[in-house]
Write an enzyme that holds these catalytic residues in place. Sequence first.
Site, mmCIF file in Angstrom:
data_model
loop_
_atom_site.group_PDB
_atom_site.id
_atom_site.type_symbol
_atom_site.label_atom_id
_atom_site.label_comp_id
_atom_site.label_asym_id
_atom_site.label_seq_id
_atom_site.Cartn_x
_atom_site.Cartn_y
_atom_site.Cartn_z
ATOM 1 N N THR A 89 0.926 -1.437 0.379
ATOM 2 C CA THR A 89 -0.536 0.133 -0.135
ATOM 3 C C THR A 89 0.879 1.079 -0.618
ATOM 4 O O THR A 89 2.087 0.981 0.381
ATOM 5 C CB THR A 89 -0.656 -0.173 0.973
ATOM 6 N N GLU A 91 0.341 3.408 1.708
ATOM 7 C CA GLU A 91 0.389 3.654 3.831
ATOM 8 C C GLU A 91 1.758 3.847 3.993
ATOM 9 O O GLU A 91 1.833 4.246 5.079
ATOM 10 C CB GLU A 91 -0.704 3.230 3.892
ATOM 11 N N TYR A 113 -1.277 -0.278 11.048
ATOM 12 C CA TYR A 113 -2.169 -0.869 10.009
ATOM 13 C C TYR A 113 -1.038 -0.876 8.448
ATOM 14 O O TYR A 113 -0.168 -1.526 8.354
ATOM 15 C CB TYR A 113 -3.378 -0.209 9.749
ATOM 16 N N ALA A 114 -0.246 0.473 8.957
ATOM 17 C CA ALA A 114 0.675 0.881 7.630
ATOM 18 C C ALA A 114 2.337 0.137 7.784
ATOM 19 O O ALA A 114 3.023 0.023 7.254
ATOM 20 C CB ALA A 114 0.878 2.107 7.670
ATOM 21 N N LYS A 117 1.863 -3.231 7.344
ATOM 22 C CA LYS A 117 2.669 -3.445 5.738
ATOM 23 C C LYS A 117 4.395 -3.119 5.509
ATOM 24 O O LYS A 117 4.254 -3.703 4.920
ATOM 25 C CB LYS A 117 1.522 -2.578 4.927
ATOM 26 N N ASN A 142 -5.226 4.516 -2.530
ATOM 27 C CA ASN A 142 -6.882 3.995 -1.940
ATOM 28 C C ASN A 142 -7.693 3.340 -3.648
ATOM 29 O O ASN A 142 -7.707 4.324 -4.339
ATOM 30 C CB ASN A 142 -7.169 5.182 -1.550
ATOM 31 N N LEU A 153 -14.109 4.686 3.159
ATOM 32 C CA LEU A 153 -14.762 6.080 3.304
ATOM 33 C C LEU A 153 -15.709 6.022 2.386
ATOM 34 O O LEU A 153 -17.471 5.906 1.987
ATOM 35 C CB LEU A 153 -13.353 6.920 2.494
ATOM 36 N N PRO A 168 -20.466 10.441 8.553
ATOM 37 C CA PRO A 168 -19.142 10.824 9.400
ATOM 38 C C PRO A 168 -18.094 11.328 8.940
ATOM 39 O O PRO A 168 -16.630 10.420 8.229
ATOM 40 C CB PRO A 168 -18.933 9.589 10.496
ATOM 41 N N TYR A 170 -14.233 13.045 8.573
ATOM 42 C CA TYR A 170 -13.557 13.475 9.992
ATOM 43 C C TYR A 170 -12.414 14.955 10.371
ATOM 44 O O TYR A 170 -11.834 14.980 8.749
ATOM 45 C CB TYR A 170 -11.683 12.271 10.044
ATOM 46 N N ARG A 236 -9.588 11.463 12.925
ATOM 47 C CA ARG A 236 -8.918 10.330 13.340
ATOM 48 C C ARG A 236 -7.186 10.494 13.828
ATOM 49 O O ARG A 236 -6.577 11.313 13.517
ATOM 50 C CB ARG A 236 -8.321 9.332 12.003
ATOM 51 N N GLY A 238 -3.634 10.154 14.265
ATOM 52 C CA GLY A 238 -2.227 10.001 13.444
ATOM 53 C C GLY A 238 -3.057 9.931 11.947
ATOM 54 O O GLY A 238 -2.243 9.420 10.871
HETATM 55 O O1 DAU Z 1 -4.394 4.022 0.487
HETATM 56 C C1 DAU Z 1 -4.397 3.213 0.621
HETATM 57 C C2 DAU Z 1 -5.264 2.658 2.149
HETATM 58 O O2 DAU Z 1 -5.836 2.994 1.404
HETATM 59 C C3 DAU Z 1 -5.145 0.922 2.096
HETATM 60 O O3 DAU Z 1 -3.850 0.233 2.177
HETATM 61 C C4 DAU Z 1 -6.262 0.869 2.727
HETATM 62 O O4 DAU Z 1 -6.078 -0.148 3.375
HETATM 63 C C5 DAU Z 1 -7.450 0.891 3.089
HETATM 64 O O5 DAU Z 1 -8.337 1.574 4.134
HETATM 65 C C6 DAU Z 1 -6.897 3.102 2.885
HETATM 66 O O6 DAU Z 1 -6.691 3.269 4.181
HETATM 67 P P1 DAU Z 1 -7.558 4.942 3.832
HETATM 68 O O7 DAU Z 1 -7.412 5.145 5.844
HETATM 69 O O8 DAU Z 1 -6.547 6.128 2.937
HETATM 70 O O9 DAU Z 1 -8.817 4.845 3.738
HETATM 71 P P2 DAU Z 1 -10.085 5.419 4.279
HETATM 72 O O10 DAU Z 1 -11.219 4.713 3.449
HETATM 73 O O11 DAU Z 1 -10.045 4.827 6.352
HETATM 74 O O12 DAU Z 1 -10.280 6.264 4.619
HETATM 75 C C7 DAU Z 1 -10.278 7.419 3.350
HETATM 76 C C8 DAU Z 1 -10.202 9.341 3.695
HETATM 77 O O13 DAU Z 1 -11.636 8.936 4.473
HETATM 78 C C9 DAU Z 1 -9.448 8.802 5.082
HETATM 79 O O14 DAU Z 1 -9.109 10.315 4.859
HETATM 80 C C10 DAU Z 1 -9.932 8.847 6.441
HETATM 81 C C11 DAU Z 1 -11.211 9.928 5.777
HETATM 82 N N1 DAU Z 1 -12.523 9.068 6.449
HETATM 83 C C12 DAU Z 1 -12.923 7.695 6.442
HETATM 84 C C13 DAU Z 1 -13.517 6.661 7.455
HETATM 85 C C14 DAU Z 1 -13.364 5.629 7.719
HETATM 86 C C15 DAU Z 1 -13.500 9.576 6.756
HETATM 87 O O15 DAU Z 1 -13.982 11.230 7.087
HETATM 88 N N2 DAU Z 1 -14.683 9.682 7.391
HETATM 89 C C16 DAU Z 1 -15.078 7.525 7.749
HETATM 90 O O16 DAU Z 1 -15.895 7.238 8.352
#
Ligand code: DAU
Length: 303
Positions: A89, A91, A113-114, A117, A142, A153, A168, A170, A236, A238
Site C-alpha cells: 500500500t 500508506e 496498519y501501515a 504492511k 486507495n 470512506l 461521519p 473526520y 482520526r 495520527g
Molecule cells: O492508501 C491505501 C489505503 O487506503 C489502504 O492501504 C488501506 O487498506 C485502506 O483502508 C485505505 O486507507 P485510508 O485510511 O486512506 O482509507 P479510509 O477509507 O479508511 O479513509 C479514507 C479517508 O477518509 C481518510 O482520510 C479518512 C477519511 N474518513 C474515513 C472514514 C471511514 C472519514 O472522513 N470518515 C470515515 O468514516
Amino acid sequence: MTYAGNPDNLKDIEENKNYEFVKGDVCDKNVVKSAMKGCDMVLNFAAETHVDRSIGTPEDFINTDVFGTYVLLEAARNFKIKKFIQISTDEVYGSIETGSFEETDVLNPSSPYAASKAAADLLVNSYFVTYGVPTLITRSSNNFGYYQYPEKLIPLFITNIIKSKKVPLYGDGLNIRDWIYVLDNCDAIDFILHNGILGEIYNIGAGNEKTNIKITKTILTELGKDESSIEYVKDRVGHDRRYALNCQKLNKLGWKPKFKFEEALKETIDWYKENKGWWEKIKSGDYLEYYKKHYKERHGMKG
Ligand code: DAU
C-alpha cells in the site's frame, strides 16, 4: 474468513475449473503448506487493512500482515515458487505535503496498519536478497469499487446515504487520497505479475487526488442529498494528511489506467444501489456491533 471475508464475493467464479477455495489462516503453517503445494505463483492479498481498526486492535494486524507474510514466504521458499507478489500500500510511505513518493523513498508509516504492511515489505525484500525467492511488491493507492466492505470512506458513505443516515467526516474533511478503481488496480497487478522485474517494487496509482469533502459532495449530489447529511466528527488519531504516488516506473513499463474516476464512481454508486442485499446483511451484523462499540466512542458521537 475474518469479519470482512465473504463467500458472496466469490459466487461468480465458483464454477470456474481453475478455482478452488481453501478455508484457512495464513498464520497456520500446515494449512498454507497444503494449499501452496503444486502452485507456481503466489499473490498475497491477505491482510487486515482498516486503519481505524488497527488503532483499536493492532495485534490482528501484526499477526496477519507480518507473521502471515512470513509463513507464506517460508512456504514459497520451500516450494521454490516461481513468483511471489506482495500486495502492499501507499500508506507505507506516510503522509506527504507536496510532491509524490517514489519506490525508493524512505518508509515512514503512521498507523499500526501501515507499519505492519511496511514490516511485511521489508521481510519480502529480505527473502529476495537472502534466499533468492522471486518476489515483487506492489504499492497501490486507495481503492474503490464494488464488493468493498462498507467501512471504507466511499462504500460507507454511499450506503449510509442510501439508508438516509448521516456521513461521519473526520476533522476538516481536507485530507487528500489518490483514488484508483479496483478494476484498474487488479489490471495493474496482473500486468506486474507478467512484466515486472523480480526483486522490484511498483507503485500503482491513477492520478486522482481528491479531498474527502470533494468525494463526499460528489456522492451526496449523485444520491440527491445536500450537505446537511454531513456530520463533522473528531479526527482520526495520527491521520495522514495526504497520500500521493509517483507511478512513472510502472507507466514506463507499459501500464496506464483505463477508467475515468467520475464514471467509475458513478458505476460504484449504482452497484451499491442495485446490490442492497449484499451490504444490508453486513451493516446489520458484525459491522454494526463494531461501529457501536468502538467508533462512536472514539469520535465522540452521541446516540
Ligand atoms: O492508501 C491505501 C489505503 O487506503 C489502504 O492501504 C488501506 O487498506 C485502506 O483502508 C485505505 O486507507 P485510508 O485510511 O486512506 O482509507 P479510509 O477509507 O479508511 O479513509 C479514507 C479517508 O477518509 C481518510 O482520510 C479518512 C477519511 N474518513 C474515513 C472514514 C471511514 C472519514 O472522513 N470518515 C470515515 O468514516
